[in-house]
Scaffold this motif. Structure first.
Motif, PDB file in Angstrom:
ATOM      1  N   HIS A 141     -55.824  13.032  -4.924  1.00 16.35           N
ATOM      2  CA  HIS A 141     -55.465  13.953  -4.599  1.00 16.35           C
ATOM      3  C   HIS A 141     -55.863  14.785  -4.894  1.00 16.35           C
ATOM      4  N   ILE A 142     -56.696  15.117  -5.969  1.00 15.33           N
ATOM      5  CA  ILE A 142     -57.437  16.763  -6.454  1.00 15.33           C
ATOM      6  C   ILE A 142     -58.901  17.051  -5.466  1.00 15.33           C
ATOM      7  N   TYR A 143     -59.859  15.380  -5.976  1.00 19.15           N
ATOM      8  CA  TYR A 143     -60.824  15.794  -5.966  1.00 19.15           C
ATOM      9  C   TYR A 143     -61.068  14.814  -3.885  1.00 19.15           C
ATOM     10  N   GLY A 144     -62.163  15.773  -3.986  1.00 20.58           N
ATOM     11  CA  GLY A 144     -63.170  14.590  -1.943  1.00 20.58           C
ATOM     12  C   GLY A 144     -62.731  15.212  -0.961  1.00 20.58           C
ATOM     13  N   TYR A 145     -63.034  14.340   0.113  1.00 22.55           N
ATOM     14  CA  TYR A 145     -62.529  14.958   1.407  1.00 22.55           C
ATOM     15  C   TYR A 145     -62.193  14.475   1.960  1.00 22.55           C
ATOM     16  N   VAL A 146     -61.959  14.852   3.457  1.00 18.00           N
ATOM     17  CA  VAL A 146     -60.539  14.526   4.207  1.00 18.00           C
ATOM     18  C   VAL A 146     -61.091  14.460   5.687  1.00 18.00           C
ATOM     19  N   ASN A 147     -60.656  13.822   6.575  1.00 16.47           N
ATOM     20  CA  ASN A 147     -61.533  13.377   7.375  1.00 16.47           C
ATOM     21  C   ASN A 147     -59.701  13.399   8.369  1.00 16.47           C
ATOM     22  N   PHE A 148     -58.487  13.559   7.916  1.00 23.06           N
ATOM     23  CA  PHE A 148     -57.395  13.712   8.835  1.00 23.06           C
ATOM     24  C   PHE A 148     -56.248  14.585   8.548  1.00 23.06           C
ATOM     25  N   LYS A 149     -56.135  15.084   8.251  1.00 19.70           N
ATOM     26  CA  LYS A 149     -54.702  16.485   8.427  1.00 19.70           C
ATOM     27  C   LYS A 149     -53.597  15.505   8.196  1.00 19.70           C
ATOM     28  N   VAL A 150     -53.097  15.484   6.578  1.00 21.99           N
ATOM     29  CA  VAL A 150     -52.116  14.772   6.629  1.00 21.99           C
ATOM     30  C   VAL A 150     -50.805  15.650   5.672  1.00 21.99           C
ATOM     31  N   SER A 151     -49.640  14.976   5.527  1.00 22.82           N
ATOM     32  CA  SER A 151     -48.809  16.292   5.139  1.00 22.82           C
ATOM     33  C   SER A 151     -48.462  15.850   3.227  1.00 22.82           C
ATOM     34  N   ASP A 152     -50.006  15.522   2.785  1.00 26.71           N
ATOM     35  CA  ASP A 152     -49.645  15.463   1.081  1.00 26.71           C
ATOM     36  C   ASP A 152     -51.647  15.134   0.790  1.00 26.71           C
ATOM     37  N   THR A 153     -51.692  15.443  -0.478  1.00 27.80           N
ATOM     38  CA  THR A 153     -52.766  15.860  -0.687  1.00 27.80           C
ATOM     39  C   THR A 153     -54.005  14.342  -0.882  1.00 27.80           C
ATOM     40  N   SER A 154     -53.600  14.079  -0.544  1.00 24.81           N
ATOM     41  CA  SER A 154     -54.288  12.464  -0.295  1.00 24.81           C
ATOM     42  C   SER A 154     -55.877  12.360   0.135  1.00 24.81           C
TER      43      SER A 154
END
Length: 252
Positions: free
Chosen positions: A173-186
């Motif tokens: 929930h702090i480090y990494g990359y995202v593929n999707f915009k979501v309502s949390d920090t995953s």
């Protein structure tokens, strides 16, 4: 070398039943299995997690709550509402125990069809069982450790499941990359998740919680656990649900 091999086996066997049985089956119902196979999984979860044994009921209900309340005050584990990783995990432990021992009222939407074997859970979660496994781990280190530094792995063996939880519930929930915009920090922790067998694709999973394959959004996102599930499905040990086989494309 024996201790290193032992730790690798303990890490991945416990992790597999956490992600396969507790997470993708108990919490998200991405596949079906027979009642006999379910009980076998309860037993193998105990064998592989040992002193870290987690109840399918307690884990499944708490994880559903995590998805429903991700990164809000009602989230059982969120870096946003805890000052450090230790306070988060202590709070998580207390919530898990309250749910598993049914000391708190839980909405039926979180408990529906979550598998539970109360008598086995009581045994596997007992202090006697946990201490017996801890004694076994200590004996293995006593007989096979060949250098002082190998003993540093013993506390990891004692608390391996909580360590798995820290990696996903805090760091993903702090480090990494995202593929999707979501309502949390995953976030997705690793491009190729060799460490957590697919659990590290946390952003993908929070976007599509009911999807059996946590990876597969980008070409290099290989979900090892899903590959094993495909084999088990082909062999007839489990039956993947059509609703869990959702093809997706990344948005970001």
């Amino acid at each position: 070398m024996t201790i290193i091999i032992f730790m690798i086996i303990l890490w991945y066997s416990g992790l597999f039943f956490q992600t396969f049985f507790l997470h993708r089956y108990a919490a998200h119902q991405t596949f079906n299995m027979s009642r006999f196979a379910e009980k076998v999984c309860f037993f193998l979860t105990w064998v592989c997690q040992g002193s870290n044994y987690l109840s399918a009921y307690g884990y499944g209900v708490m994880h559903r709550m995590h998805h429903a309340y991700a990164d809000t005050e009602n989230d059982p584990h969120s870096p946003k509402y805890d000052s450090n990783v230790f306070s988060m995990m202590w709070r998580t432990k207390n919530i898990y125990q309250d749910i598993n021992k049914k000391r708190v009222a839980v909405d039926s939407k979180f408990t529906k069809n979550v598998p539970q074997w109360e008598r086995f859970d009581a045994f596997a979660s007992s202090r006697g069982s946990r201490l017996a496994w801890a004694a076994l781990y200590t004996a293995i280190f006593f007989f096979f450790a060949t250098a002082w530094w190998q003993w540093l792995f013993l506390p990891v063996a004692f608390f391996m499941a909580p360590i798995h939880g820290v990696i996903i519930n805090w760091f993903a929930h702090i480090y990494g990359y995202v593929n999707f915009k979501v309502s949390d920090t995953s976030k997705n922790l690793l491009p190729f998740d060799f460490l957590m067998m697919g659990e590290g694709y946390h952003n993908n999973h929070h976007k599509y919680g009911g999807r059996a394959n946590f990876g597969g959004v980008r070409w290099y996102e290989l979900d090892i656990t899903y590959g094993i599930m495909k084999v088990l499905d082909a062999l007839g040990f489990i039956k993947l649900k059509k609703s869990a086989l959702i093809p997706v494309k990344r948005e970001v």
